[in-house]
Design a protein around this motif. Structure first.
Motif, mmCIF file in Angstrom:
data_model
loop_
_atom_site.group_PDB
_atom_site.id
_atom_site.type_symbol
_atom_site.label_atom_id
_atom_site.label_comp_id
_atom_site.label_asym_id
_atom_site.label_seq_id
_atom_site.Cartn_x
_atom_site.Cartn_y
_atom_site.Cartn_z
ATOM 1 N N ILE A 82 35.016 36.852 36.159
ATOM 2 C CA ILE A 82 36.306 36.226 36.427
ATOM 3 C C ILE A 82 36.053 34.746 36.718
ATOM 4 O O ILE A 82 35.242 34.407 37.587
ATOM 5 C CB ILE A 82 37.019 36.884 37.630
ATOM 6 C CG1 ILE A 82 37.266 38.373 37.366
ATOM 7 C CG2 ILE A 82 38.317 36.151 37.949
ATOM 8 C CD1 ILE A 82 37.782 39.145 38.555
ATOM 9 N N ALA A 83 36.759 33.883 36.018
ATOM 10 C CA ALA A 83 36.633 32.441 36.242
ATOM 11 C C ALA A 83 37.366 32.039 37.519
ATOM 12 O O ALA A 83 38.401 32.623 37.858
ATOM 13 C CB ALA A 83 37.211 31.675 35.051
ATOM 14 N N PHE A 84 36.841 31.048 38.210
ATOM 15 C CA PHE A 84 37.539 30.481 39.363
ATOM 16 C C PHE A 84 38.929 30.058 38.899
ATOM 17 O O PHE A 84 39.093 29.509 37.813
ATOM 18 C CB PHE A 84 36.805 29.252 39.893
ATOM 19 C CG PHE A 84 35.648 29.547 40.806
ATOM 20 C CD1 PHE A 84 34.801 30.621 40.606
ATOM 21 C CD2 PHE A 84 35.396 28.721 41.875
ATOM 22 C CE1 PHE A 84 33.725 30.868 41.446
ATOM 23 C CE2 PHE A 84 34.328 28.943 42.728
ATOM 24 C CZ PHE A 84 33.496 30.027 42.518
ATOM 25 N N GLY A 85 39.934 30.331 39.720
ATOM 26 C CA GLY A 85 41.297 29.942 39.402
ATOM 27 C C GLY A 85 42.053 30.951 38.562
ATOM 28 O O GLY A 85 43.251 30.811 38.365
ATOM 29 N N ARG A 86 41.388 32.009 38.080
ATOM 30 C CA ARG A 86 42.029 33.003 37.211
ATOM 31 C C ARG A 86 42.283 34.289 37.986
ATOM 32 O O ARG A 86 41.370 34.848 38.603
ATOM 33 C CB ARG A 86 41.133 33.276 36.011
ATOM 34 C CG ARG A 86 41.772 34.191 34.998
ATOM 35 C CD ARG A 86 41.020 34.181 33.665
ATOM 36 N NE ARG A 86 41.658 35.109 32.775
ATOM 37 C CZ ARG A 86 41.155 36.303 32.453
ATOM 38 N NH1 ARG A 86 39.990 36.670 32.913
ATOM 39 N NH2 ARG A 86 41.819 37.102 31.642
ATOM 40 N N ALA A 106 53.761 40.632 39.785
ATOM 41 C CA ALA A 106 54.509 39.389 39.999
ATOM 42 C C ALA A 106 53.569 38.199 40.211
ATOM 43 O O ALA A 106 54.049 37.071 40.315
ATOM 44 C CB ALA A 106 55.421 39.548 41.216
ATOM 45 N N PHE A 107 52.259 38.435 40.261
ATOM 46 C CA PHE A 107 51.293 37.351 40.485
ATOM 47 C C PHE A 107 50.981 36.682 39.149
ATOM 48 O O PHE A 107 50.498 37.342 38.222
ATOM 49 C CB PHE A 107 50.008 37.901 41.114
ATOM 50 C CG PHE A 107 49.058 36.840 41.582
ATOM 51 C CD1 PHE A 107 49.136 36.343 42.879
ATOM 52 C CD2 PHE A 107 48.079 36.327 40.736
ATOM 53 C CE1 PHE A 107 48.259 35.363 43.317
ATOM 54 C CE2 PHE A 107 47.202 35.354 41.164
ATOM 55 C CZ PHE A 107 47.289 34.865 42.460
ATOM 56 N N PRO A 108 51.237 35.383 39.037
ATOM 57 C CA PRO A 108 50.975 34.685 37.768
ATOM 58 C C PRO A 108 49.495 34.782 37.366
ATOM 59 O O PRO A 108 48.608 34.483 38.165
ATOM 60 C CB PRO A 108 51.351 33.233 38.079
ATOM 61 C CG PRO A 108 52.229 33.301 39.283
ATOM 62 C CD PRO A 108 51.782 34.499 40.063
ATOM 63 N N GLY A 109 49.246 35.263 36.157
ATOM 64 C CA GLY A 109 47.880 35.354 35.656
ATOM 65 C C GLY A 109 47.080 36.527 36.187
ATOM 66 O O GLY A 109 45.856 36.560 36.047
ATOM 67 N N HIS A 110 47.747 37.509 36.787
ATOM 68 C CA HIS A 110 47.018 38.678 37.302
ATOM 69 C C HIS A 110 46.184 39.317 36.202
ATOM 70 O O HIS A 110 46.626 39.451 35.064
ATOM 71 C CB HIS A 110 47.993 39.713 37.871
ATOM 72 C CG HIS A 110 47.314 40.979 38.286
ATOM 73 N ND1 HIS A 110 47.395 42.130 37.547
ATOM 74 C CD2 HIS A 110 46.514 41.255 39.330
ATOM 75 C CE1 HIS A 110 46.680 43.067 38.144
ATOM 76 N NE2 HIS A 110 46.136 42.573 39.223
ATOM 77 N N ILE A 111 44.964 39.693 36.538
ATOM 78 C CA ILE A 111 44.064 40.360 35.600
ATOM 79 C C ILE A 111 44.126 41.858 35.890
ATOM 80 O O ILE A 111 43.766 42.288 36.987
ATOM 81 C CB ILE A 111 42.622 39.846 35.752
ATOM 82 C CG1 ILE A 111 42.569 38.337 35.562
ATOM 83 C CG2 ILE A 111 41.699 40.564 34.771
ATOM 84 C CD1 ILE A 111 41.259 37.711 36.007
ATOM 85 N N ALA A 112 44.551 42.632 34.940
ATOM 86 C CA ALA A 112 44.681 44.081 35.136
ATOM 87 C C ALA A 112 43.398 44.794 34.714
ATOM 88 O O ALA A 112 43.268 45.234 33.575
ATOM 89 C CB ALA A 112 45.867 44.605 34.353
ATOM 90 N N CYS A 113 42.439 44.886 35.629
ATOM 91 C CA CYS A 113 41.209 45.630 35.335
ATOM 92 C C CYS A 113 41.519 47.128 35.252
ATOM 93 O O CYS A 113 40.919 47.839 34.478
ATOM 94 C CB CYS A 113 40.154 45.368 36.406
ATOM 95 S SG CYS A 113 39.657 43.639 36.521
ATOM 96 N N ASP A 114 42.473 47.581 36.063
ATOM 97 C CA ASP A 114 42.938 48.964 36.029
ATOM 98 C C ASP A 114 44.447 48.921 36.199
ATOM 99 O O ASP A 114 44.947 48.417 37.211
ATOM 100 C CB ASP A 114 42.283 49.783 37.152
ATOM 101 C CG ASP A 114 42.586 51.267 37.040
ATOM 102 O OD1 ASP A 114 43.775 51.633 36.857
ATOM 103 O OD2 ASP A 114 41.648 52.070 37.151
ATOM 104 N N GLY A 115 45.166 49.426 35.231
ATOM 105 C CA GLY A 115 46.617 49.362 35.217
ATOM 106 C C GLY A 115 47.296 50.082 36.365
ATOM 107 O O GLY A 115 48.485 49.890 36.601
ATOM 108 N N ARG A 116 46.566 50.905 37.089
ATOM 109 C CA ARG A 116 47.166 51.616 38.220
ATOM 110 C C ARG A 116 47.296 50.749 39.468
ATOM 111 O O ARG A 116 47.973 51.112 40.413
ATOM 112 C CB ARG A 116 46.360 52.872 38.535
ATOM 113 C CG ARG A 116 46.442 53.906 37.412
ATOM 114 C CD ARG A 116 45.513 55.060 37.637
ATOM 115 N NE ARG A 116 44.132 54.596 37.393
ATOM 116 C CZ ARG A 116 43.055 55.344 37.514
ATOM 117 N NH1 ARG A 116 43.166 56.588 37.899
ATOM 118 N NH2 ARG A 116 41.862 54.866 37.250
#
Length: 163
Positions: A82-86, A106-116
């Motif tokens: 994960i890059a800083f700021g992402r 609702a978090f801008p740029g959220h990374i969904a590693c697990d959709g749950r």
């Protein structure tokens, strides 16, 4: 929804954090290895709290500028880098501030590693010299699972273990 402790543990979240903090510090007494310390923290916290769907560390990669790499964790497959700021973890690394997210969608740029994952808390891990060494990430499968009690307890614990 109220906090639910596992087994016969205290139902009060703050009391449970105090109890597990004492247990973690006792187990880690005299252990200098950072990886062992991280693995123990992730394991014991994941076992202590029902809401901890995924709990672990993203470590600052010393070979790549401004990037986190997955470290010791408990849970399903995590993102590898994960890059800083992402996302939430990268934001915590970038700002060095705890990120308390009631609704990850609702978090801008959220990374969904697990959709749950529905809510998340990420705490920066600062060493004795004041350097960011990692972030501690916890995901839950329900919205608003974490609050100021979690933030304060995790910041205190991580400061004692790594500071």
């Amino acid at each position: 929804m109220s906090y639910v402790a596992r087994d016969d543990r205290p139902a009060d979240k703050a009391a449970r954090y105090a109890e597990v903090e004492a247990e973690i510090l006792a187990v880690l007494d005299g252990e200098p290895n950072t990886t062992a310390r991280m693995a123990t923290v992730a394991s014991m916290l994941a076992d202590a709290f029902e809401d901890y769907f995924w709990a672990g560390f993203y470590v600052v990669d010393p070979t790549k500028a401004r990037e986190l790499v997955v470290g010791p964790y408990q849970g399903t497959l995590g993102c590898l880098r994960i890059a800083f700021g992402r996302g939430v973890c990268g934001t915590a690394a970038e700002t060095r501030q705890t990120q308390l997210v009631e609704d990850v969608h609702a978090f801008p740029g959220h990374i969904a590693c697990d959709g749950r994952s529905e809510s998340e808390i990420v705490v920066p891990v600062i060493d004795r010299s004041g350097e960011l060494i990692a972030v501690f990430d916890v995901d839950a499968t329900r919205k608003a699972a974490f609050d100021a009690t979690d933030a304060e307890a995790l910041e205190r614990l991580l400061g004692k273990v790594f500071g």
